[in-house]
Motif scaffolding. Structure first.
Motif, PDB file in Angstrom:
ATOM      1  N   PHE A   1       0.821  -1.208   0.000  1.00  0.00           N
ATOM      2  CA  PHE A   1       0.000   0.000   0.000  1.00  0.00           C
ATOM      3  C   PHE A   1       0.857   1.261   0.000  1.00  0.00           C
ATOM      4  O   PHE A   1       0.489   2.265  -0.622  1.00  0.00           O
ATOM      5  N   LEU A   2       1.983   1.231   0.700  1.00  0.00           N
ATOM      6  CA  LEU A   2       2.880   2.386   0.671  1.00  0.00           C
ATOM      7  C   LEU A   2       3.391   2.637  -0.747  1.00  0.00           C
ATOM      8  O   LEU A   2       3.475   3.784  -1.197  1.00  0.00           O
ATOM      9  N   ALA A   3       3.722   1.550  -1.454  1.00  0.00           N
ATOM     10  CA  ALA A   3       4.162   1.700  -2.847  1.00  0.00           C
ATOM     11  C   ALA A   3       3.022   2.240  -3.714  1.00  0.00           C
ATOM     12  O   ALA A   3       3.242   3.088  -4.595  1.00  0.00           O
ATOM     13  N   GLY A   4       1.797   1.773  -3.474  1.00  0.00           N
ATOM     14  CA  GLY A   4       0.664   2.262  -4.243  1.00  0.00           C
ATOM     15  C   GLY A   4       0.383   3.730  -3.984  1.00  0.00           C
ATOM     16  O   GLY A   4       0.027   4.478  -4.910  1.00  0.00           O
ATOM     17  N   LEU A   5       0.550   4.174  -2.751  1.00  0.00           N
ATOM     18  CA  LEU A   5       0.311   5.584  -2.425  1.00  0.00           C
ATOM     19  C   LEU A   5       1.292   6.503  -3.135  1.00  0.00           C
ATOM     20  O   LEU A   5       0.959   7.654  -3.447  1.00  0.00           O
ATOM     21  N   GLN A   6       2.500   6.007  -3.395  1.00  0.00           N
ATOM     22  CA  GLN A   6       3.499   6.824  -4.084  1.00  0.00           C
ATOM     23  C   GLN A   6       3.127   7.083  -5.536  1.00  0.00           C
ATOM     24  O   GLN A   6       3.651   8.016  -6.156  1.00  0.00           O
ATOM     25  N   THR A   7       2.236   6.282  -6.095  1.00  0.00           N
ATOM     26  CA  THR A   7       1.848   6.451  -7.496  1.00  0.00           C
ATOM     27  C   THR A   7       0.725   7.471  -7.680  1.00  0.00           C
ATOM     28  O   THR A   7       0.416   7.833  -8.819  1.00  0.00           O
TER      29      THR A   7
END
Length: 295
Positions: free
Chosen positions: A180-186
């Motif tokens: 989810f942290l990686a998804g938030l960066q997008t």
């Protein structure tokens, strides 16, 4: 005049591509496709790997699955275990990811701490949880300290499954948090800035920007968590042995019992084939939703 040269160049490129792919394809065939094919074949047979060998029985093993009340109970246990694990394993990491995505004190340390369960041996974690929830364990010690009656957690038909679910949620927390942290960066930051200018509060930003932006990530996390949960074996093996009264017996553990305790390999292969079919359906759903999201 250049056409033959272009065709030959394309052929050389295709040949080079197949040569580079060949080692991976060979390994895929040996360790994935062949075992799946043999599993499917084995589900239509009965017998053992002894001198008597196996013999063809057609759909008899699948009929036995449908008519066996123990298998239906195991299937119900697995469905309950999966649903009760997947939903908190999505909601809790998502909330933590939104908080840790902001500038907070000790953010990097907290990210590392939450990820540690994902790299911990599930057998070791299971033994730890069994110690925590044993009759004379720390959890019952806390209950006694506040004046409550101790509970036989792993020997109780009501509480044994929730303990296994708690372990699985804790184990999956760190992986989904990182996803989810990686998804938030997008998600572009200017969307939040524009929403703030329009007067949107934090909840409105989360509902109308964060969740739609995380839709592919949510689908991926839900499917991978469901597959992780469906293939759960260590939890009942280490902590409960499928008991009490078969209430924590999950599908993979049931396959193990039928194959390596009862030596009913054909029947176990039929159950494993059903598990594979469920996993493939989940993967298909993920690909379908992802394709719709991209389009």
């Amino acid at each position: 005049m250049n056409a033959p040269n272009s065709v030959s160049s394309a052929n050389r490129d295709a040949l080079a591509a197949w040569l580079f792919l060949a080692p991976a394809l060979v390994l895929l065939g040996i360790f994935v496709l062949y075992p799946i094919g043999y599993l499917f074949y084995l589900s239509f047979t009965q017998g053992s790997f002894t001198r008597g060998g196996t013999y063809w029985v057609g759909l008899r093993n699948y009929y036995r699955l449908l008519l066996n009340p123990d298998f239906r109970q195991v299937l119900g246990n697995t469905a309950y275990f999966t649903l009760a694990t997947v939903i908190p394993s999505i909601v809790l990491p998502l909330g933590l990811a939104v908080l840790l995505n902001r500038t907070v004190a000790l953010r990097d340390l907290l990210r590392t701490a939450y990820f540690i369960p994902s790299v911990t041996s599930l057998v070791a974690v299971g033994l730890g949880f069994r110690w925590l929830f044993q009759n004379e364990g720390p959890v019952n010690g806390l209950l006694s300290a506040v004046g409550l009656e101790p509970i036989a957690w792993l020997g109780n038909t009501t509480w044994a499954m929730p303990v296994l679910i708690l372990l699985s949620i804790w184990k999956q927390l760190g992986f989904n948090l990182v996803v989810f942290l990686a998804g938030l960066q997008t998600i572009p930051q200017n969307r939040y800035e524009a929403a703030e200018l329009d007067g949107a509060n934090g909840w409105q930003q989360f509902w109308h920007i964060t969740l739609p932006g995380l839709r592919p990530t949510l689908v991926f996390a839900a499917v991978t968590t469901a597959i992780f949960t469906l293939r759960s074996f260590e939890q009942p093996y280490v902590m409960t042995g499928g008991g009490p009264l078969n209430t924590t017996n999950l599908l993979v553990f049931y396959v193990y019992q039928e194959a390596f305790a009862q030596f009913d390999f054909g029947y176990a292969a039929a159950a494993a084939t059903l598990l594979l079919a469920i996993a493939l359906v989940l993967v298909y759903i993920q690909l379908r939703i992802s394709r719709e999201t991209d389009s």
